[in-house]
Design a protein around this motif. Structure first.
Motif, PDB file in Angstrom:
ATOM      1  N   PHE A  64       0.868  -1.205  -0.059  1.00 51.01           N
ATOM      2  CA  PHE A  64       0.000  -0.167  -0.112  1.00 51.01           C
ATOM      3  C   PHE A  64       1.105   1.699  -0.285  1.00 51.01           C
ATOM      4  CE2 PHE A  64      -2.031   3.367   2.337  1.00 51.01           C
ATOM      5  CZ  PHE A  64      -3.896   3.063   1.491  1.00 51.01           C
ATOM      6  N   GLY A  65       2.130   1.200   0.624  1.00 50.07           N
ATOM      7  CA  GLY A  65       2.967   2.098   0.931  1.00 50.07           C
ATOM      8  C   GLY A  65       3.398   2.941   0.118  1.00 50.07           C
ATOM      9  N   ASN A  66       3.574   1.564  -1.100  1.00 45.52           N
ATOM     10  CA  ASN A  66       4.581   1.924  -2.182  1.00 45.52           C
ATOM     11  C   ASN A  66       3.820   2.400  -3.490  1.00 45.52           C
ATOM     12  OD1 ASN A  66       6.734   1.060  -1.435  1.00 45.52           O
ATOM     13  ND2 ASN A  66       7.481  -1.179  -1.721  1.00 45.52           N
ATOM     14  N   GLY A  67       2.431   2.043  -2.770  1.00 47.90           N
ATOM     15  CA  GLY A  67       0.950   2.343  -4.450  1.00 47.90           C
ATOM     16  C   GLY A  67       1.530   0.903  -5.393  1.00 47.90           C
TER      17      GLY A  67
ATOM     18  N   SER B  31       4.535   4.054   6.276  1.00 45.98           N
ATOM     19  CA  SER B  31       4.671   2.957   5.228  1.00 45.98           C
ATOM     20  C   SER B  31       4.767   3.922   3.623  1.00 45.98           C
ATOM     21  CB  SER B  31       3.792   2.384   4.672  1.00 45.98           C
ATOM     22  OG  SER B  31       4.090   1.008   4.141  1.00 45.98           O
ATOM     23  N   VAL B  32       3.889   5.441   3.946  1.00 51.27           N
ATOM     24  CA  VAL B  32       3.558   6.072   2.632  1.00 51.27           C
ATOM     25  C   VAL B  32       4.993   6.840   2.933  1.00 51.27           C
ATOM     26  CG1 VAL B  32       1.889   7.129   1.791  1.00 51.27           C
ATOM     27  CG2 VAL B  32       0.765   5.178   2.858  1.00 51.27           C
TER      28      VAL B  32
ATOM     29  N   TRP C 116      -4.213   9.501   1.521  1.00 53.63           N
ATOM     30  CA  TRP C 116      -4.596   8.360   2.157  1.00 53.63           C
ATOM     31  C   TRP C 116      -5.408   8.963   2.746  1.00 53.63           C
ATOM     32  CZ3 TRP C 116      -3.986   5.951   6.390  1.00 53.63           C
ATOM     33  CH2 TRP C 116      -3.063   6.004   7.230  1.00 53.63           C
ATOM     34  N   ASP C 117      -6.517   7.413   3.033  1.00 55.75           N
ATOM     35  CA  ASP C 117      -7.743   8.279   4.269  1.00 55.75           C
ATOM     36  C   ASP C 117      -8.050   6.822   4.571  1.00 55.75           C
ATOM     37  OD1 ASP C 117      -9.402   9.374   5.618  1.00 55.75           O
ATOM     38  OD2 ASP C 117     -10.154  10.839   3.975  1.00 55.75           O
ATOM     39  N   ILE C 118      -8.924   6.582   5.469  1.00 58.31           N
ATOM     40  CA  ILE C 118      -9.431   5.570   5.822  1.00 58.31           C
ATOM     41  C   ILE C 118     -11.071   4.944   5.734  1.00 58.31           C
ATOM     42  CG2 ILE C 118      -7.610   4.890   7.725  1.00 58.31           C
ATOM     43  CD1 ILE C 118      -9.489   5.418  10.016  1.00 58.31           C
ATOM     44  N   SER C 119     -11.551   4.941   5.881  1.00 57.54           N
ATOM     45  CA  SER C 119     -13.281   4.784   5.412  1.00 57.54           C
ATOM     46  C   SER C 119     -13.796   3.513   6.920  1.00 57.54           C
ATOM     47  CB  SER C 119     -13.463   4.798   3.890  1.00 57.54           C
ATOM     48  OG  SER C 119     -14.756   4.046   4.038  1.00 57.54           O
ATOM     49  N   LEU C 120     -15.182   3.742   6.227  1.00 57.14           N
ATOM     50  CA  LEU C 120     -16.038   1.932   6.836  1.00 57.14           C
ATOM     51  C   LEU C 120     -15.989   1.235   5.682  1.00 57.14           C
ATOM     52  CD1 LEU C 120     -19.185   2.833   8.245  1.00 57.14           C
ATOM     53  CD2 LEU C 120     -17.445   1.847   9.136  1.00 57.14           C
ATOM     54  N   LEU C 121     -15.940  -0.016   5.650  1.00 55.19           N
ATOM     55  CA  LEU C 121     -16.167  -1.004   4.348  1.00 55.19           C
ATOM     56  C   LEU C 121     -17.213  -0.502   3.263  1.00 55.19           C
ATOM     57  CD1 LEU C 121     -13.954  -2.879   6.229  1.00 55.19           C
ATOM     58  CD2 LEU C 121     -14.736  -4.427   5.475  1.00 55.19           C
ATOM     59  N   PRO C 122     -17.092  -1.091   2.582  1.00 51.93           N
ATOM     60  CA  PRO C 122     -18.753  -0.364   1.851  1.00 51.93           C
ATOM     61  C   PRO C 122     -19.705  -1.342   2.234  1.00 51.93           C
ATOM     62  CG  PRO C 122     -16.642  -1.232   0.256  1.00 51.93           C
ATOM     63  CD  PRO C 122     -16.452  -1.663   1.365  1.00 51.93           C
ATOM     64  N   GLN C 123     -20.498  -0.897   2.060  1.00 51.63           N
ATOM     65  CA  GLN C 123     -22.444  -1.799   2.816  1.00 51.63           C
ATOM     66  C   GLN C 123     -23.022  -2.399   1.847  1.00 51.63           C
ATOM     67  OE1 GLN C 123     -22.266  -1.959   6.772  1.00 51.63           O
ATOM     68  NE2 GLN C 123     -19.890  -0.508   6.266  1.00 51.63           N
ATOM     69  N   SER C 124     -24.096  -2.950   2.269  1.00 50.43           N
ATOM     70  CA  SER C 124     -24.863  -3.354   1.581  1.00 50.43           C
ATOM     71  C   SER C 124     -26.127  -4.159   2.508  1.00 50.43           C
ATOM     72  CB  SER C 124     -24.022  -4.533   0.571  1.00 50.43           C
ATOM     73  OG  SER C 124     -23.773  -5.714   0.781  1.00 50.43           O
ATOM     74  N   GLY C 125     -25.571  -3.714   3.697  1.00 49.35           N
ATOM     75  CA  GLY C 125     -26.679  -4.475   5.010  1.00 49.35           C
ATOM     76  C   GLY C 125     -27.855  -3.429   5.227  1.00 49.35           C
ATOM     77  N   ALA C 126     -28.545  -4.026   6.709  1.00 46.27           N
ATOM     78  CA  ALA C 126     -29.650  -3.282   6.146  1.00 46.27           C
ATOM     79  C   ALA C 126     -29.447  -1.610   7.429  1.00 46.27           C
ATOM     80  CB  ALA C 126     -30.918  -3.503   7.612  1.00 46.27           C
ATOM     81  N   LYS C 127     -28.217  -1.670   8.098  1.00 47.05           N
ATOM     82  CA  LYS C 127     -27.609  -0.794   9.117  1.00 47.05           C
ATOM     83  C   LYS C 127     -25.630  -1.162   8.454  1.00 47.05           C
ATOM     84  CE  LYS C 127     -28.157  -3.108  13.322  1.00 47.05           C
ATOM     85  NZ  LYS C 127     -28.651  -2.452  14.431  1.00 47.05           N
TER      86      LYS C 127
END
Lengths: 332, 506
Positions: free
Chosen positions: B329-332, B350-351, B359-370
């Motif tokens: 990830f750090g090496n692109g 590492s970056v 770079w940033d962080i986020s919740l994983l993609p979601q497809s559940g009811a909540k």
């Protein structure tokens, strides 16, 4: 007077014999006293753990013996298909690794035994992997085998050959070869997985130096007069090897055979570092399976029982080798 | 004669009153360990369910009768009610507490410096010392298991919820609730409210009637690390929020010829669990009685992984390539990575040493009811030793959970603090730290996601299930593109349920 003399003799004899008994007792006590440290160490660190292990194997053990279940853990092992699979993987590993290792070791030892330049250097070079930390060298080899970062695949791709998954490939090597011709082999003809072959390559790299050292010692013990006499009779290099070197080296070969078979059946460290028994179960040898049962499944009693089963298998193999291969050993 | 009888009776009554009045106020809390003579294995097993019920009723019934002397409390080992904990007197006992953990040397020093502070300030003369018991959680687990068998456990150690459950099966670990609820030594109402409730909930074990087998001193979560510069180049202005867009972006980024991939597949069952949660699934059924990852969420997860490998959108990080996903990830070389939030400072490093991109962080993609986020992190568990040592260990845990301590620990390690009041302090400290800099803002986001926390499985025997998920199921889908995900999941769940049954409390 005569009676008194007899009495005197009797008393003297009794005294002598009690002195002898006393001295004997002293000798025996001294003997046991000198043996005591070794015996204590043996009992505490060898004999007691064996019996304690046996006790654990007869228990449903959850950090303590919650239920004494006798031979149930042993019976369970016979019904566990994964145990048989692990024994098959172990046997495959042994069947490939032992001949490769011993054959290469003998060949290289024979070459090094000749008067070649840099003989000492090569001896040290071949022996170095054996004295290197297994975990460290296995970690380095893992990186060499890395699919898209490793040196081995880098060389292969430079040569225009395909890159392999090596430690991550559970397909048989014959099937991999057949893939080039779009041929699908039946399951039994797949051959050992590439991951297994990768492990054998590493094992050979590590242990061949040790085999060379022992073979060299064996070669040094063969009287040169025998070679001289054979040469006078017109024997060539191959004949010399076949009729003198190989038979007279048989005690050494037999010794190495037994050690190597035991070693391959007990192999653990490098397999754990390189594959942890994977991919899926392609390199799950019995030692790896036992380790997983203990440290991942918390099956203390079962893993203890499996350890005794593995011990029995190794013992049986050693006896078998002693009976059948031992007969062919030439000691004189 | 009558006079004599009368005098005797009066004398007896006086004697009895004196005896009662002497005994009542100080019920000799230090002596009661005598009840430890009660068979150790039976005591906790027989009473744990009843004990937590007592604290609420006991003070209420005792209060209306001030004239009646309170009954002396017998302290069992371990104590099963707050009253028993209250009755323990630590004064002058000079108890020593050893804390086994797996943190590296620098963090051991930080931890010990915090404990030194505790040693100086606690009024009971408790001496706490931290010891590195291995390089990883499994190392500590192995060492603790051996120590329990040798009847020499430490007073406390780090332990995952499922590991604590395993120890509890042998009555080797204690329920912390009586300590937590103790009037004398427990948490005040304000302090209890200040703790992040989601963190506290994770240690209540359904396999043991919600006994609290550990207490959080830190937490982390599985998040998605994203190479923002690369993502923008691919034409995405924001981080994909659904799985379909995410897969599309990952496959757009992949170029096997240049060894660039959309996603780095890290060998870890939490990787699978996080995706199942984000699709509305569960690993363990809510009642803790069976595994449930063969749901549609599980099938969709496996099918997507299989598809991504078939289409060469993802790269597998071999087990032997330690932290390979972070380095790549750090090496692109990879666009997305799913990993623990506790590694953020390492990713930043590492970056900075690698391709230097935003770079940033986020919740994983979601497809559940909540929305859902996989929350993890080991807790501190207390082992059955003596009531005094158990109480001393609790006081150490309580100290480590104080605002100052948890903020200091979180700022140094990248873990989340366990108290809400510590959040701003940690963020402020991280912002001042050049190693973190702009990443501190990303770290702050995790607090907003804590409300979506889910945990994998706190039951005994989860480790082998994790191993099966990763080493068998996941390895198969990424190497065999013909294998049926549903069948794999069904087989894995069947085996997992067998393990669950085998590890159920006896």
């Amino acid at each position: 007077m005569a009676t008194r003399s007899v009495e005197m003799t009797g008393v003297t004899t009794t005294r002598r014999s009690s002195v002898r008994i006393w001295r004997r007792a002293q000798e025996v006590s001294l003997g046991y006293l000198l043996l005591a440290p070794t015996l204590i160490i043996l009992i505490v660190f060898e004999i007691f753990p064996i019996f304690y292990g046996l006790y654990i194997s007869a228990c449903d053990w959850r950090l303590t013996c919650v239920d004494f279940i006798g031979i149930n853990n042993y019976l369970r092992a016979f019904d566990d298909s994964a145990v048989w699979q692990s024994l098959l993987v172990t046997a495959t590993y042994s069947i490939i690794a032992v001949p490769v290792q011993l054959g290469l070791g003998l060949g290289l030892a024979y070459l090094l035994f000749q008067k070649v330049r840099g003989q000492q250097f090569f001896r040290v070079l071949f022996f170095t992997p054996y004295i290197t930390s297994t975990v460290a060298s296995a970690a380095v080899w893992s990186f060499l085998y890395n699919q898209d970062k490793g040196l081995i695949n880098a060389i292969l791709t430079r040569l225009g050959l395909p890159a392999f998954r090596w430690l991550g490939e559970r397909t048989g090597v014959f099937q991999l070869l057949a893939n080039n011709f779009n041929v699908d082999l039946p399951g039994w003809a797949d051959g050992p997985s590439l991951a297994m072959v990768a492990l054998v390559i590493y094992t050979t790299w590590v242990f061949v130096g040790y085999d060379i050292a022992i073979f060299l010692a064996g070669l040094g013990n063969i009287p040169t007069e025998l070679y001289d006499a054979a040469k006078v009779d017109g024997a060539s290099g191959w004949t010399l090897f076949r009729h003198i070197t190989f038979p007279l080296l048989s005690p050494t070969t037999f010794f190495l055979l037994i050690l190597t078979v035991i070693g391959t059946f007990k192999a653990f460290n490098h397999i754990w570092v390189m594959t942890q028994g994977g991919p899926v179960d392609a390199t799950t040898t019995t030692s790896i399976y036992i380790f997983k049962q203990l440290f991942q499944f918390n099956r203390y009693g079962y893993s203890a029982a499996l350890s005794f089963i593995l011990f029995a298998v190794i013992l049986a193999l050693t006896i078998f080798q002693n009976r059948f291969a031992g007969r062919r050993v030439v000691y004189d | 004669m009558r006079t004599f009888k009368f005098v005797s009776l009066i004398a007896l009554v006086i004697l009895a009153l004196v005896a009662v009045s002497c005994a009542a106020p100080t019920p000799e809390p230090t002596k009661p360990p005598a009840p430890t003579a009660v068979p150790a294995t039976k005591a906790p097993a027989a009473e744990p369910t009843k004990a937590p019920a007592q604290p609420t009723t006991a003070p209420a019934t005792a209060a209306p009768k001030p004239t009646e002397a309170p009954k002396p409390v017998t302290v069992t080992n371990p104590p099963t009610s707050p009253e028993m904990v209250d009755a323990i007197d630590l004064m002058g006992k000079k108890v020593t507490v050893t804390y086994w953990h797996q943190r590296p040397q620098a963090q051991q020093e930080l931890l010990q410096s915090m404990l030194d502070e505790f040693n100086k300030t606690n009024p009971y003369g408790i001496t706490a010392k931290a010891e590195i018991a291995g390089a990883s959680y499994p190392d500590v687990y192995t060492k603790v298991s051996a120590a329990i068998q040798a009847s020499q456990p430490p007073e406390m150690s780090v332990a995952y919820q499922n590991q604590a459950a395993f120890y509890r099966g042998s009555n080797a670990v204690v329920n912390i609730d009586p300590f937590l609820k103790s009037k004398k030594y427990g948490l005040s109402e304000a302090d209890a409210k200040d703790y992040v409730q989601a963190f506290l909930d994770t240690d209540q074990n359904p396999q043991f009637k919600n006994e609290r087998l550990g207490f959080p001193t830190q937490r982390s979560a599985e998040v998605m690390y994203v190479n923002m510069d690369w993502l923008k180049k691919l034409g995405y202005n924001e981080i994909p929020k659904d799985w379909k867009t995410w897969e599309e972006a990952a496959c757009k980024a992949a170029d096997p010829a240049t060894k660039k991939y959309g996603w780095a597949f890290r060998h870890d069952a939490s990787n699978f669990a996080s995706q199942v949660f984000s699709r509305g699934g569960r690993i363990l059924a809510a009642d803790g009685q069976s595994y449930a990852f063969n749901s549609q969420a599980g099938v969709d997860t496996l099918a997507m992984i299989q598809r991504m490998f078939k289409n060469k959108c993802a790269v597998e990080i071999p087990v032997a390539e330690r932290n390979g996903e972070q380095t790549r990830f750090g090496n692109g070389e990879v666009l997305f990575v799913f990993a623990s939030s506790s590694g953020m400072s390492f990713y930043q490093d590492s970056v900075a040493k690698g391709a230097k991109f935003a770079w940033d962080i986020s919740l994983l993609p979601q497809s559940g009811a909540k929305p859902a986020m996989n929350l993890y992190g080991a807790s501190a568990s207390i082992y059955k030793t003596t009531p005094e040592k158990e109480l001393a260990a609790w006081l150490v845990i309580k100290f480590l959970g104080e605002k100052t301590q948890t903020a200091k620990w979180a700022a140094a390690t990248g873990y989340l603090p366990v108290r809400q009041s510590a959040k701003q302090d940690v963020i402020d400290t991280l912002k001042k730290n050049p190693a973190w800099g702009p990443v501190a803002d990303s770290y702050a986001k995790i607090f907003d996601w804590v409300q979506y926390s889910m945990i994998e499985s706190p039951v005994a025997g989860y480790d082998p299930v994790r191993d099966n998920i990763d080493k068998k199921m996941m390895t198969l889908v990424l190497t065999d593109f013909t294998v049926d995900p549903k069948k794999l999941l069904d087989d894995a769940v069947k085996e997992a349920n067998q393990i669950l049954k085998e590890n159920a409390p006896k």
